[in-house]
Scaffold this active site. Structure first.
Site, short mmCIF file in Angstrom:
data_model
loop_
_atom_site.label_atom_id
_atom_site.label_comp_id
_atom_site.label_asym_id
_atom_site.label_seq_id
_atom_site.Cartn_x
_atom_site.Cartn_y
_atom_site.Cartn_z
CG ASP A 1 -64.35 0.32 30.85
OD1 ASP A 1 -64.96 -0.05 30.30
OD2 ASP A 1 -64.83 1.26 31.93
NE ARG B 1 -58.03 8.17 44.57
CZ ARG B 1 -56.76 8.33 44.38
NH1 ARG B 1 -56.04 9.43 44.79
NH2 ARG B 1 -55.80 7.29 43.53
NE ARG C 1 -54.20 6.56 39.18
CZ ARG C 1 -54.70 6.22 40.32
NH1 ARG C 1 -53.86 6.71 41.33
NH2 ARG C 1 -55.46 5.19 40.72
N PRO D 1 -62.44 2.75 23.30
CG PRO D 1 -62.08 4.58 24.36
CD PRO D 1 -63.01 4.02 23.51
CG ASN E 1 -56.91 0.43 40.23
OD1 ASN E 1 -56.46 0.52 41.33
ND2 ASN E 1 -57.56 -0.71 39.82
CE LYS F 1 -60.69 3.17 29.60
NZ LYS F 1 -60.78 4.54 30.40
#
Length: 267
Positions: A225, A119, A164, A223, A114, A206
């Site tokens: 997403d 970032r 996280r 993976p 997310n 994922k």
DNA sequence: AGCCAGGGTCTGC
DNA sequence: GCAGACCATGGC
């Protein structure tokens, strides 16, 4: 600092590879890319199909990192038998899937959830500056699992990693105490290894698949997403060609890049 | 201001 | 199993 060259069969486009959402510690420095991996600083550029590396690290590490055993000419030939996949390949032929250090990959993709690439890059950088080792040139290595394992969520506040932080700590603890071990994971079949990774707090399918693909060399892993799900539905409603499946993770890298950066020029 | 970003957890059906 | 709220932070 030594300099050597490694032959990468099929070559590599450094810019496309380093910007393809798999690695977050490379930047353009003049006419080279500089980065840090496995505790080593490196400056690299391509000369034909050889990568020229200036580093303190050993050649064996970088051979593995850049997947020098993987022949991308043969892979592209295989992929390009499919018309749709050929379009994805031709959009950035020089992309390679890297094999990055295991713990670093695990943390990086926990951070990725997310989140967006700028970032992610910032959080990884602050993680290195806060808990890594400072090299003589002022660059910082990615911290060891043992270093992070004894920290608290409050200690991780400078990273601004948000929710996280607790996930990173559980990952560090499980790696540091051997519950999650790279050598063991290498021996497991994919499904067993994935289940083992998902036992880490904050690691779902994922993120686990990203670790399998980018950190454990399991190039058959795709993976999924939200973007890849949509891309697969639109471009490959019947799935990937059977011949591609053993290398589906690498095909995925081309498809992802194409759908993120190239698809809008065709629709 | 509100939405989104290479998701995952937790809860309630 | 599966939907929906919620999670920190930052850029647009």
């Amino acid at each position: 600092m030594s300099e050597f060259s490694i032959y990468l069969p099929g070559g590599m486009d450094c810019a496309a590879t380093f910007a393809s959402g798999q690695a977050f510690r490379w930047r353009l420095c003049g006419d080279e890319f500089c980065g840090i991996a496995g505790g080593y600083y490196a400056r690299v550029h391509m000369q034909g199909d050889n990568i020229i590396i200036k580093t303190d690290g050993d050649e064996a590490f970088w051979c593995r990192y850049f997947a020098a055993q993987q022949d991308y000419t043969a892979l592209r030939d295989c992929f390009c038998k499919d018309e749709t996949l050929a379009a994805c390949v031709h959009f950035a032929e020089g992309i390679r899937v890297l094999r990055q250090p295991f713990f670093e990959t695990l943390c990086t993709f926990i951070i990725s959830q997310n989140n967006n690439i700028p970032r992610i890059t910032g959080i990884v950088q602050r993680m290195c500056e806060t808990f890594g080792t400072c090299l003589p040139n002022g660059e910082y290595t990615f911290p060891a699992a043992e270093t992070l394992a004894c920290k608290t969520v409050e200690d991780l506040a400078p990273l601004r990693s948000g929710f996280r932080a607790k996930y990173l700590l559980d990952a560090a603890r499980q790696v540091a105490n051997g519950t999650v071990n790279e050598k063991d994971l290498e021996k497991m079949d994919i499904d067993t290894a994935r289940k083992c990774l998902i036992e880490i707090y904050g690691v779902g399918q994922k993120v686990a698949d990203c670790v399998l693909l980018y950190g454990l060399g399991r190039i058959e892993t795709v993976p999924i997403d939200v973007h890849m799900r949509r891309a697969m539905e639109n471009l490959f409603p019947n799935g990937l060609p059977l011949e591609v499946l053993p290398y589906a993770g690498i095909a995925q890298q081309f498809i992802f890049h194409y759908t993120r950066l190239g698809a809008q020029t065709h629709t």
